[in-house]
Motif scaffolding. Structure first.
Motif, mmCIF file in Angstrom:
data_model
loop_
_atom_site.group_PDB
_atom_site.id
_atom_site.type_symbol
_atom_site.label_atom_id
_atom_site.label_comp_id
_atom_site.label_asym_id
_atom_site.label_seq_id
_atom_site.Cartn_x
_atom_site.Cartn_y
_atom_site.Cartn_z
ATOM 1 N N PRO A 1 -7.737 6.221 -2.116
ATOM 2 C CA PRO A 1 -7.570 6.267 -3.440
ATOM 3 C C PRO A 1 -6.336 6.366 -3.964
ATOM 4 O O PRO A 1 -5.863 6.173 -5.317
ATOM 5 C CB PRO A 1 -8.209 7.644 -3.903
ATOM 6 C CG PRO A 1 -9.189 8.000 -2.562
ATOM 7 C CD PRO A 1 -8.576 7.079 -1.701
ATOM 8 N N PHE A 2 -5.217 6.472 -3.142
ATOM 9 C CA PHE A 2 -3.798 6.325 -3.738
ATOM 10 C C PHE A 2 -3.204 5.208 -3.229
ATOM 11 O O PHE A 2 -1.802 4.845 -3.882
ATOM 12 C CB PHE A 2 -3.080 7.543 -2.750
ATOM 13 C CG PHE A 2 -3.965 8.925 -2.961
ATOM 14 C CD1 PHE A 2 -3.705 9.701 -4.324
ATOM 15 C CD2 PHE A 2 -4.604 9.442 -2.085
ATOM 16 C CE1 PHE A 2 -4.414 10.815 -4.354
ATOM 17 C CE2 PHE A 2 -5.427 10.756 -2.262
ATOM 18 C CZ PHE A 2 -5.219 11.177 -3.344
ATOM 19 N N LEU A 3 -3.762 4.207 -2.896
ATOM 20 C CA LEU A 3 -3.104 3.021 -2.316
ATOM 21 C C LEU A 3 -2.964 2.037 -3.780
ATOM 22 O O LEU A 3 -4.099 1.761 -4.269
ATOM 23 C CB LEU A 3 -3.907 2.248 -1.382
ATOM 24 C CG LEU A 3 -3.813 3.017 -0.188
ATOM 25 C CD1 LEU A 3 -4.721 2.032 0.748
ATOM 26 C CD2 LEU A 3 -2.213 3.062 0.314
ATOM 27 N N LYS A 4 -1.802 1.676 -4.294
ATOM 28 C CA LYS A 4 -1.713 0.880 -5.440
ATOM 29 C C LYS A 4 -0.908 -0.323 -5.091
ATOM 30 O O LYS A 4 -0.836 -1.248 -6.204
ATOM 31 C CB LYS A 4 -0.860 1.581 -6.519
ATOM 32 C CG LYS A 4 -1.423 2.940 -6.939
ATOM 33 C CD LYS A 4 -2.875 2.824 -7.333
ATOM 34 C CE LYS A 4 -3.323 4.393 -7.875
ATOM 35 N NZ LYS A 4 -4.766 4.459 -7.186
ATOM 36 N N THR A 5 -0.419 -0.751 -4.041
ATOM 37 C CA THR A 5 0.282 -1.803 -3.579
ATOM 38 C C THR A 5 -0.683 -3.051 -3.240
ATOM 39 O O THR A 5 -1.669 -2.695 -2.846
ATOM 40 C CB THR A 5 1.394 -1.466 -2.410
ATOM 41 O OG1 THR A 5 0.507 -0.990 -1.489
ATOM 42 C CG2 THR A 5 2.258 -0.388 -3.165
ATOM 43 N N GLU A 6 -0.038 -4.136 -3.093
ATOM 44 C CA GLU A 6 -0.597 -5.409 -2.627
ATOM 45 C C GLU A 6 -1.146 -5.494 -1.198
ATOM 46 O O GLU A 6 -2.150 -5.813 -0.953
ATOM 47 C CB GLU A 6 -0.106 -6.631 -3.238
ATOM 48 C CG GLU A 6 -0.649 -7.940 -2.748
ATOM 49 C CD GLU A 6 0.212 -9.115 -3.034
ATOM 50 O OE1 GLU A 6 -0.257 -10.234 -2.751
ATOM 51 O OE2 GLU A 6 1.471 -9.053 -3.547
#
Length: 180
Positions: free
Chosen positions: A85-90
């Motif tokens: 849920p906290f991963l926002k990167t490519e």
């Protein structure tokens, strides 16, 4: 390209036979986990998430680092799932928190590859096949799977490629594999 990192630090370290968690064992006066955190920071990763056990929540060593608690020790996939849920990167680099010899250069090699999935593996000679390292199973140099030593067949244990615990994967692909 944006790249984040999940550091797996929720293991119990039972083989250490110590009351001190493995990631806090010191080498040259520095906790093992600090080497991993420093390597990730020096590689310029945009976000870093440490997956830790409940008893380490709020530990002072993790100041300025996002932590996620793995409430039940259900293995690597479950630990990474806690961070999803906290991963926002490519892209996401996944690494164990107990490998003090990891360096910026190792992580940069993964970043330069830009494949959907990459991993760092270790060649081991036949004399060390008895060592309980997970194995990277291939078929004609094509990746098949990673299998923990305790779950490996006799033939898989003969494999001379050991899992280092360091991977990079497109975050969308990681999410698909773990949530589908």
């Amino acid at each position: 390209m944006s790249v984040g990192c999940v550091i797996l630090a929720a293991g119990t370290g039972t083989r250490m036979k110590s009351a001190t968690p493995k990631i806090f064992q010191e080498i040259a006066g520095k906790p093992i986990i600090r080497y991993v955190i420093d390597a990730c920071r020096s590689a310029g990763l945009q976000e870093m998430i440490l997956v830790i056990p409940p008893n380490l929540e709020g530990h002072g060593l993790f100041v300025n680092t996002k932590t996620v608690v793995q409430t039940s020790p259900l293995g690597t996939a479950n630990a990474v799932l806690e961070a999803i849920p906290f991963l926002k990167t490519e892209y996401t680099i996944i690494t164990c928190g107990d490998i003090p010899l990891i360096a910026r250069q190792h992580l940069q090699l993964l970043l330069e590859n830009r494949a959907d999935v990459s991993l760092i593996a270790m060649r081991i000679s036949a004399e060390f096949n008895h060592m309980p390292y997970g194995r990277v199973i291939t078929n004609s140099d094509e990746f098949q799977k990673i299998v923990e030593y305790k779950n490996a067949t006799v033939e898989e244990k003969k494999c001379g490629i050991a899992n280092s615990g360091v991977y990079t994967i497109k975050t969308k692909l990681l999410t698909k594999y773990l949530l589908d």
